[in-house]
Design an enzyme around this catalytic site. Structure first.
Site, PDB file in Angstrom:
ATOM      1  N   THR A  60     -14.647  -6.592 -45.973  1.00 40.80           N
ATOM      2  CA  THR A  60     -13.680  -5.792 -45.226  1.00 40.80           C
ATOM      3  C   THR A  60     -12.320  -6.461 -45.328  1.00 40.80           C
ATOM      4  OG1 THR A  60     -13.273  -4.722 -43.093  1.00 40.80           O
ATOM      5  CG2 THR A  60     -13.962  -7.003 -43.027  1.00 40.80           C
ATOM      6  N   ALA A 108     -21.380  -5.224 -38.755  1.00 40.98           N
ATOM      7  CA  ALA A 108     -20.852  -4.125 -37.941  1.00 40.98           C
ATOM      8  C   ALA A 108     -21.550  -4.048 -36.586  1.00 40.98           C
ATOM      9  CB  ALA A 108     -20.998  -2.804 -38.693  1.00 40.98           C
TER      10      ALA A 108
END
Length: 264
Positions: A60, A108
């Site tokens: 990310t 996540a």
């Protein structure tokens, strides 16, 4: 045969039909004293494992920086599972309350759970003390919560961004319990590319539109070079009266804008 030699006998590794499963099932070696080995009468130890059992694959790009007019927060929107792109529309900026934002980098599920828990604790603080929690206190609360699980496999690197009576605040917190105050951070697999753009164009007295453009360009550059970042650039601005969502720009559109523009 001595009893000690029986108790210390190594477990069979990857033997077909072990535990009666048959059909060529391969089982991992769980180690001596594991449940079901039929040799150890002691309860298994659930302490910190000697080595990680699951390799966390993630990528990310998130960034945040303080400037004269508040805090800018930006992130890409791609979620990956190894080489597989799971989603292009993930919301990696978590809205903790109207004055606090958190970012997601790492696992996540870990990021989402702990920041949702932080949001609840911040609300409880407000109800008990009749005032908003400070950015410093919120980040310290998160660091203290995750520190209890240090070494147990959590994967989280987040930035807590907000505005309180001391002004704009920015803290980096990770799953090891580290907590660092700063003016600019970038977290994730694409952070090295984002830092290059930020280091070149950042100054504390940026105008608002210049700050927006810098954040967009930094995330775009990371998505261009890092295969695990992509999707859209979600941009937020934390101001004295609360945060606002500025824009969500597809990186393909930003490529047309920035590909031929040199960094000042």
């Amino acid at each position: 045969m001595a009893l000690a030699s029986v108790l210390q006998r190594p477990m069979p590794v990857n033997q077909h039909g072990f535990f009666g499963l048959g059909g060529g099932a391969d089982l991992l070696d769980l180690g001596p004293g594991s449940p079901g080995d039929g040799l150890s009468l002691a309860a298994p130890s659930w302490g910190v494992p000697e080595e990680p059992r699951i390799e966390m694959l993630h990528g990310t790009t998130t960034l945040a920086f303080k400037f004269l007019h508040g805090v800018i927060v930006a992130a890409d929107s791609r979620a990956t599972a190894g080489a597989y792109i799971a989603s292009q529309t993930v919301k990696k900026v978590i809205e903790i309350n109207p004055y606090l934002l958190g970012t997601m980098a790492g696992g996540a599920a870990d990021c989402s759970f702990w920041e949702r828990l932080l949001a609840r604790q911040c609300r409880i603080y407000e109800l008990r003390n009749k005032e908003r929690i400070s950015v410093a206190a919120a980040s310290k609360l998160l660091a203290n919560m995750v520190y209890q699980y240090k070494g147990m496999g959590l994967s989280m690197g987040t930035m807590i961004c907000g505005w309180d009576k001391r002004g704009p605040g920015l803290y980096y917190v990770d799953s090891e319990g580290n907590r660092i105050s700063g003016t600019a951070f970038s977290v994730g697999s694409g952070s090295v590319y984002a830092y290059g753009v930020m280091d070149r164009g950042y100054s504390y007295d940026l105008k608002v539109e210049e700050a927006y453009d810098l954040a967009r360009r930094a995330i775009y550059q990371a998505t261009y070079r890092d295969a695990y970042s992509g999707g859209a650039v979600n941009l937020y601005h934390v101001r004295e009266d609360g945060w606002i969502r500025v824009s969500s720009d597809n990186v393909a559109d930003l490529h047309d804008k920035y590909s031929s523009v040199s960094v000042p």
